[in-house]
Design a protein around this motif. Structure first.
Motif, PDB file in Angstrom:
ATOM      1  N   VAL A  31       0.834  -1.192   0.000  1.00 26.59           N
ATOM      2  CA  VAL A  31       0.000   0.000   0.000  1.00 26.59           C
ATOM      3  C   VAL A  31       0.873   1.247   0.000  1.00 26.59           C
ATOM      4  N   HIS A  32       0.539   2.181  -0.870  1.00 28.31           N
ATOM      5  CA  HIS A  32       1.172   3.491  -0.860  1.00 28.31           C
ATOM      6  C   HIS A  32       0.152   4.479  -0.338  1.00 28.31           C
ATOM      7  N   LEU A  33       0.475   5.136   0.771  1.00 31.38           N
ATOM      8  CA  LEU A  33      -0.449   6.049   1.433  1.00 31.38           C
ATOM      9  C   LEU A  33       0.177   7.433   1.509  1.00 31.38           C
ATOM     10  N   VAL A  34      -0.563   8.436   1.063  1.00 29.83           N
ATOM     11  CA  VAL A  34      -0.149   9.827   1.195  1.00 29.83           C
ATOM     12  C   VAL A  34      -1.223  10.549   1.996  1.00 29.83           C
ATOM     13  N   VAL A  35      -0.836  11.159   3.113  1.00 32.32           N
ATOM     14  CA  VAL A  35      -1.792  11.848   3.982  1.00 32.32           C
ATOM     15  C   VAL A  35      -1.253  13.232   4.326  1.00 32.32           C
ATOM     16  N   TYR A  36      -2.154  14.076   4.802  1.00 30.81           N
ATOM     17  CA  TYR A  36      -1.709  15.356   5.334  1.00 30.81           C
ATOM     18  C   TYR A  36      -2.363  15.596   6.679  1.00 30.81           C
ATOM     19  N   THR A  37      -1.715  16.415   7.473  1.00 31.09           N
ATOM     20  CA  THR A  37      -2.243  16.789   8.773  1.00 31.09           C
ATOM     21  C   THR A  37      -2.002  18.277   8.974  1.00 31.09           C
ATOM     22  N   ILE A  38      -2.822  18.908   9.780  1.00 33.55           N
ATOM     23  CA  ILE A  38      -2.743  20.343   9.998  1.00 33.55           C
ATOM     24  C   ILE A  38      -1.928  20.614  11.257  1.00 33.55           C
ATOM     25  N   GLN A  39      -0.899  21.446  11.126  1.00 31.96           N
ATOM     26  CA  GLN A  39      -0.034  21.798  12.243  1.00 31.96           C
ATOM     27  C   GLN A  39       0.074  23.315  12.317  1.00 31.96           C
ATOM     28  N   ASN A  40      -0.661  23.898  13.267  1.00 35.92           N
ATOM     29  CA  ASN A  40      -0.656  25.353  13.421  1.00 35.92           C
ATOM     30  C   ASN A  40      -1.056  26.012  12.104  1.00 35.92           C
ATOM     31  N   SER A  41      -0.164  26.742  11.480  1.00 37.97           N
ATOM     32  CA  SER A  41      -0.481  27.403  10.215  1.00 37.97           C
ATOM     33  C   SER A  41       0.196  26.710   9.035  1.00 37.97           C
ATOM     34  N   GLU A  42       0.513  25.421   9.192  1.00 41.44           N
ATOM     35  CA  GLU A  42       1.201  24.673   8.141  1.00 41.44           C
ATOM     36  C   GLU A  42       0.482  23.356   7.873  1.00 41.44           C
ATOM     37  N   LEU A  43       0.791  22.792   6.716  1.00 46.72           N
ATOM     38  CA  LEU A  43       0.374  21.435   6.379  1.00 46.72           C
ATOM     39  C   LEU A  43       1.593  20.529   6.444  1.00 46.72           C
TER      40      LEU A  43
ATOM     41  N   TRP B  66       3.949   7.074   2.824  1.00 45.62           N
ATOM     42  CA  TRP B  66       4.405   5.809   3.413  1.00 45.62           C
ATOM     43  C   TRP B  66       4.110   4.654   2.473  1.00 45.62           C
ATOM     44  N   ARG B  67       5.087   3.754   2.289  1.00 46.60           N
ATOM     45  CA  ARG B  67       4.943   2.548   1.477  1.00 46.60           C
ATOM     46  C   ARG B  67       5.132   1.338   2.385  1.00 46.60           C
ATOM     47  N   SER B  68       4.145   0.441   2.371  1.00 53.44           N
ATOM     48  CA  SER B  68       4.154  -0.673   3.314  1.00 53.44           C
ATOM     49  C   SER B  68       5.238  -1.692   3.010  1.00 53.44           C
ATOM     50  N   ASP B  69       5.538  -1.924   1.714  1.00 51.73           N
ATOM     51  CA  ASP B  69       6.524  -2.943   1.373  1.00 51.73           C
ATOM     52  C   ASP B  69       7.913  -2.606   1.911  1.00 51.73           C
ATOM     53  N   SER B  70       8.311  -1.355   1.772  1.00 52.62           N
ATOM     54  CA  SER B  70       9.646  -0.944   2.203  1.00 52.62           C
ATOM     55  C   SER B  70       9.627  -0.243   3.553  1.00 52.62           C
ATOM     56  N   ASN B  71       8.409   0.031   4.070  1.00 51.31           N
ATOM     57  CA  ASN B  71       8.242   0.804   5.296  1.00 51.31           C
ATOM     58  C   ASN B  71       8.930   2.166   5.194  1.00 51.31           C
ATOM     59  N   GLU B  72       8.980   2.663   3.962  1.00 54.31           N
ATOM     60  CA  GLU B  72       9.642   3.941   3.693  1.00 54.31           C
ATOM     61  C   GLU B  72       8.695   5.095   4.020  1.00 54.31           C
ATOM     62  N   ILE B  73       9.226   6.069   4.767  1.00 57.86           N
ATOM     63  CA  ILE B  73       8.449   7.241   5.150  1.00 57.86           C
ATOM     64  C   ILE B  73       9.163   8.499   4.695  1.00 57.86           C
ATOM     65  N   THR B  74       8.438   9.385   4.057  1.00 63.89           N
ATOM     66  CA  THR B  74       8.944  10.723   3.782  1.00 63.89           C
ATOM     67  C   THR B  74       7.921  11.720   4.309  1.00 63.89           C
ATOM     68  N   LYS B  75       8.394  12.833   4.802  1.00 61.57           N
ATOM     69  CA  LYS B  75       7.478  13.863   5.286  1.00 61.57           C
ATOM     70  C   LYS B  75       8.131  15.229   5.139  1.00 61.57           C
ATOM     71  N   PHE B  76       7.302  16.215   4.879  1.00 60.27           N
ATOM     72  CA  PHE B  76       7.784  17.583   4.805  1.00 60.27           C
ATOM     73  C   PHE B  76       6.618  18.521   5.078  1.00 60.27           C
ATOM     74  N   LYS B  77       6.955  19.781   5.373  1.00 57.49           N
ATOM     75  CA  LYS B  77       5.944  20.762   5.734  1.00 57.49           C
ATOM     76  C   LYS B  77       5.755  21.776   4.615  1.00 57.49           C
ATOM     77  N   ILE B  78       4.498  22.184   4.453  1.00 61.92           N
ATOM     78  CA  ILE B  78       4.139  23.215   3.490  1.00 61.92           C
ATOM     79  C   ILE B  78       3.707  24.447   4.286  1.00 61.92           C
ATOM     80  N   PRO B  79       4.328  25.599   4.041  1.00 65.11           N
ATOM     81  CA  PRO B  79       4.063  26.787   4.881  1.00 65.11           C
ATOM     82  C   PRO B  79       2.761  27.509   4.540  1.00 65.11           C
ATOM     83  N   PHE B  80       1.699  26.752   4.308  1.00 62.46           N
ATOM     84  CA  PHE B  80       0.399  27.341   4.027  1.00 62.46           C
ATOM     85  C   PHE B  80      -0.664  26.536   4.752  1.00 62.46           C
ATOM     86  N   LEU B  81      -1.725  27.181   5.124  1.00 64.98           N
ATOM     87  CA  LEU B  81      -2.857  26.488   5.718  1.00 64.98           C
ATOM     88  C   LEU B  81      -3.996  26.492   4.700  1.00 64.98           C
ATOM     89  N   THR B  82      -4.285  25.351   4.132  1.00 64.36           N
ATOM     90  CA  THR B  82      -5.326  25.233   3.109  1.00 64.36           C
ATOM     91  C   THR B  82      -5.948  23.857   3.188  1.00 64.36           C
TER      92      THR B  82
END
Length: 378
Positions: free
Chosen positions: A172-184, A189-205
């Motif tokens: 499974v390849h899962l892409v999610v977002y969460t709201i953090q203060n004034s950022e996204l 995440w990919r289940s086969d490799s358990n690979e995780i990447t994450k970064f912040k977007i400086p906008f609230l939308t």
């Protein structure tokens, strides 16, 4: 002789049917309940109908079995509404720990539901639990390696290997977002490799989309769309201007290789009973060097299923018997006043026909909040 022939027909052993013929028959069972009954006839029929390769299924709606918000906070009874049979059935989603319930998820899912649990106001000690993927038909769980407990909204959920439709087999390849203060904050995440990447977007939308490894963010304040690269986790030097005739985008949908932006009026916009939906396609070069939005008069054989707050998915009408192309299914906010419940908000399911610009309300589906769910038995 006629009597003997009739007796032979009546006593025929249906378990001796050709396995290839049984498989072809099973692929015509558009209602998943009929497919399950087919598999339960005997071992021969069960082996011909692989649960990892079911017939094409129309999506279901999953929503709380109550219209009262105060009851939805604690009620574990949910309703599954089937588009193919226009019928509903009840299902109970288990509580994993006292004081936690299933969040009223609003994002579409394929095979699995992103379960985001949150804490109710109870006596301490509190136990925080991370979200996970859950199949309500098989009760299969896929645990997510997220360490923080937040509210998550899925942008994309599909197989790692797109040549294989079985999500569990291919990962499974899962892409999610969460709201953090004034950022996204974007998680991939990919289940086969358990690979995780994450970064912040400086906008609230709340209008965010995933397409070809890129994150598209619509900014209502400046009426423009910005693009972020999931690989480099950086903002690309691209600003896509907003169509002049469109007020605002409501959501992005990846649709058979295209990225579509959908705009529909909120109650009170464009007239009280206005239901007009506008769809735009992103026209771009291979490297996204140049991009612009093109308004579409129709979407052909494509059928869009829109969720809330900002997610949706697309199916091809040619893959499903009885499904009309060039249509959009969406939930519309409603409100009424009655003696029993007083003032209440709820949603109704509508189907918008892009050819004639009219919306048809579908019965048997009134929900406080709803999640599109593509049934999966693997």
């Amino acid at each position: 002789m006629a009597v003997i022939s009739k007796m032979k027909i009546m006593t025929r052993d249906w378990t001796e049917l050709n396995p290839e013929l049984l498989h072809l028959i099973s692929k015509k069972l558009g209602n998943l309940s009929n497919f399950i009954r087919f598999r339960s006839v005997c071992k021969q029929w069960r082996s011909a109908a692989d649960p990892a390769d079911p017939p094409p299924q129309l999506p279901w709606l999953l929503y709380p079995a109550t219209l009262r918000r105060e009851e939805a906070n604690t009620n574990t009874d949910y309703t599954l509404y089937s588009l193919s049979s226009n019928s509903s059935s009840q299902i109970e989603l288990p509580i994993t720990y006292k004081g936690f319930r299933y969040h009223n998820t609003k994002e579409p899912s394929i095979g699995f539901i992103l379960v985001d649990q949150h804490k109710q106001i109870l006596k301490p000690p509190y136990q925080l639990m991370v979200p996970y993927l859950f199949n309500p038909l098989t009760e299969t769980k896929i645990h997510l390696p997220f360490t923080e407990v937040k509210y998550y909204f899925s942008l994309y959920m599909g197989p790692d290997n797109k040549s294989n439709s079985g999500m569990v087999k291919s990962g499974v390849h899962l892409v999610v977002y969460t709201i953090q203060n004034s950022e996204l904050e974007i998680w991939s995440w990919r289940s086969d490799s358990n690979e995780i990447t994450k970064f912040k977007i400086p906008f609230l939308t709340f209008v965010v989309g995933y397409y070809k490894g890129k994150i598209f963010v619509y900014l209502s304040e400046t009426r423009e769309t910005k693009v972020f690269d999931m690989t480099t986790e950086a903002e690309m030097n691209i600003v896509i201007p907003h169509p002049v005739e469109c007020l605002h985008f409501n959501l992005f949908v990846e649709a058979m290789g295209d990225l579509l932006a959908v705009a529909y009026p909120h109650p009170g916009e464009g007239g009280r009973d206005s239901h007009q939906v506008k769809v735009y396609r992103l026209e771009h070069t291979d490297v996204f060097g140049q991009c612009r939005w093109i308004k579409l008069k129709g979407i052909g054989e494509r059928v869009l299923f829109l969720g809330s707050p900002a997610a949706g998915f697309c199916l091809s009408a040619s893959d499903f018997e009885g499904l009309r192309g060039n249509c959009i299914y969406y939930m519309r906010d409603c409100k009424d006043v009655n003696e029993k419940d007083g003032f209440r908000h709820y949603n109704r399911l509508l189907r918008y026909d892009m050819e004639n610009g009219s919306s048809e309300e579908l019965l048997n589906c009134v929900a406080l909040s709803a999640t599109w769910f593509m049934p999966c038995l693997s």
